[in-house]
Design an enzyme around this catalytic site. Sequence first.
Site, PDB file in Angstrom:
ATOM      1  N   HIS A  34       7.842  -2.288 -32.344  1.00  0.00           N
ATOM      2  CA  HIS A  34       8.766  -1.416 -33.086  1.00  0.00           C
ATOM      3  C   HIS A  34       9.878  -2.240 -33.758  1.00  0.00           C
ATOM      4  O   HIS A  34      10.335  -1.894 -34.844  1.00  0.00           O
ATOM      5  CB  HIS A  34       9.425  -0.400 -32.150  1.00  0.00           C
ATOM      6  N   GLY A  58       9.115   4.273 -22.713  1.00  0.00           N
ATOM      7  CA  GLY A  58       9.847   3.231 -23.423  1.00  0.00           C
ATOM      8  C   GLY A  58      10.370   3.775 -24.728  1.00  0.00           C
ATOM      9  O   GLY A  58       9.896   4.805 -25.227  1.00  0.00           O
ATOM     10  N   GLN A 108      13.659   3.802 -33.244  1.00  0.00           N
ATOM     11  CA  GLN A 108      13.147   5.165 -33.060  1.00  0.00           C
ATOM     12  C   GLN A 108      14.263   6.208 -33.056  1.00  0.00           C
ATOM     13  O   GLN A 108      13.987   7.404 -33.189  1.00  0.00           O
ATOM     14  CB  GLN A 108      12.339   5.271 -31.762  1.00  0.00           C
ATOM     15  N   CYS A 147       2.692   7.256 -29.304  1.00  0.00           N
ATOM     16  CA  CYS A 147       4.048   6.842 -29.650  1.00  0.00           C
ATOM     17  C   CYS A 147       4.881   8.089 -29.907  1.00  0.00           C
ATOM     18  O   CYS A 147       4.420   9.006 -30.588  1.00  0.00           O
ATOM     19  CB  CYS A 147       4.013   5.956 -30.895  1.00  0.00           C
ATOM     20  N   LEU A 148       6.098   8.101 -29.366  1.00  0.00           N
ATOM     21  CA  LEU A 148       6.992   9.249 -29.570  1.00  0.00           C
ATOM     22  C   LEU A 148       7.310   9.461 -31.051  1.00  0.00           C
ATOM     23  O   LEU A 148       7.669  10.563 -31.448  1.00  0.00           O
ATOM     24  CB  LEU A 148       8.291   9.055 -28.787  1.00  0.00           C
TER      25      LEU A 148
END
Length: 164
Positions: A136, A47, A52, A90-91
């Site tokens: 986010h 996702g 981001q 989380c990226l």
Amino acid sequence: MAVRKMCCLPGDLVLRQKAKRVPTVDGSIRRLIDDMVATMQQQGGVGLAAPQIGVSLRVVVIQLPDEEPFALVNPEIVKRSGEREVVEGCLSVPGYAGDIRRSVSVTVKGWDRWGKPVRIKATGLQAQALEHELDHLNGVLFVDHVESPDRLRRVGTEAQAEGM
Ligand code: NI
């Protein structure tokens, strides 16, 4: 479709902003969605939320293993049920994983890439990814849900929990 640069802690403050609602879904939003899908796939994530990649708009994309990607614009959680403990990463927080609580199932409403209203009932990893991506949009990261420092660990990037 273009892979965009990822925003990460600690430097990218866009991750802590509340993202703005999308007034209408037009070609620029569909290009944003396509770039988000390309970036999520390049990162090997399940996702991605628009903040981001530095865009403070309420847009998320999700792609579960062996499934097609989909986008939600202006998503809202209308129902949550159950609770389970998950390991989450989380990226935008590379190198860390934490044990946190997420819902067992959620119902989310929003618009699809054509601006058509949709409602999704999700369980398991899909519910977790939706809760993570919707966080986010409000400037919330999984580390905020970690209850004590010993529940946050350093992990190698290869051993990273499903990135979102
Ligand atoms: Ni994330």
